[in-house]
Design an enzyme around this catalytic site. Sequence first.
Site, PDB file in Angstrom:
ATOM      1  N   SER A 114      36.826  57.093  42.250  1.00 29.50           N
ATOM      2  CA  SER A 114      36.894  58.456  41.712  1.00 29.50           C
ATOM      3  C   SER A 114      37.345  58.502  40.260  1.00 29.50           C
ATOM      4  O   SER A 114      37.026  59.460  39.545  1.00 29.50           O
ATOM      5  CB  SER A 114      37.845  59.300  42.569  1.00 29.50           C
ATOM      6  N   HIS A 152      44.213  61.987  38.742  1.00 24.40           N
ATOM      7  CA  HIS A 152      42.819  61.716  38.394  1.00 24.40           C
ATOM      8  C   HIS A 152      42.555  62.145  36.947  1.00 24.40           C
ATOM      9  O   HIS A 152      43.286  62.963  36.393  1.00 24.40           O
ATOM     10  CB  HIS A 152      41.868  62.450  39.346  1.00 24.40           C
TER      11      HIS A 152
END
Length: 302
Positions: free
Chosen positions: A45, A277
């Site tokens: 990711s 992230h």
Amino acid sequence: MGKRKLPLTVVVMSLVFTAGFWLTTPARALATEDLAEEYVALGDSFAAGPLILPQEELDPCFRSSIDYPHLLAKSLGVKTFRDVTCSSATTANILSTPQRATLPGLPAKPPQIDAVTRNTTLVTVTIGANDIGLAGIALSCFNLLPPPAGKSCKDTQTAGGIDRGARAVDSVADNLADTLEAIHDKAPEARVVITSYANYIQHNGCYPEQPVWARDANYIQGLVNRLGRVTARVAAEHDAEYVDFIGPGAGHDGCQLTRNWANVLVPGTTLGIVPIHPTALGEQNFARILQDHLAPDHRGVD
């Protein structure tokens, strides 16, 4: 006066330098042109950019159309481009294990290595964190209340004098090595680049703006840094290039809510909401760093 003659050694050195300039400069340009023939992006990711809009694909990969591979492909003028990065991927999902969707009825994604061919000229990969559950460790570091309320993730991970987080990071080296070797086997002429993760949180954190105690902020970023060192060592041992995003990310961690390249828990204004992230700004800068690494005479945007 007569014209002074240059010493023979000076003449020879001058010719060698001139020839070297004209030979190395076109070669470098040609190498950059060659690597743009077929680019395959592998990874998890961090590379895929989950919930960074616009999304190219949802479950299971949650891949953005402005993740760093897409932006790098555009900047290099890549002719054939395959981005198979996928959220939650492990090295097993690159090498051999299909990645299943969370919703019923959706097809599984084949192993990412299937996208690599003998004609592939460039491969980028960001992988390893999910092999050891690094995001889970990081999420366990969040504390809404100041010490001594709650529980320290560092204390938990190092209880009994054993640093379980560090051991987990060190254990991923063999998986990274297997991944790089598999890429070389599929694409023996490709330039293979493996990256670090990000500078997520500054030294001592920024509690309460980000709900992570100082010692836990240092612990979790320390594990990310350690994984970067492991990745760099494995890359050197397996004919791959390592690109660091941690150092260049100083001043762009999740405490800097208007210029953060990655989130901690509270998102900033740089378009990205998933904790631990990258943001859209981060993906842009990771692409720029890679572009400068691959084609140092071609500078990207800041």
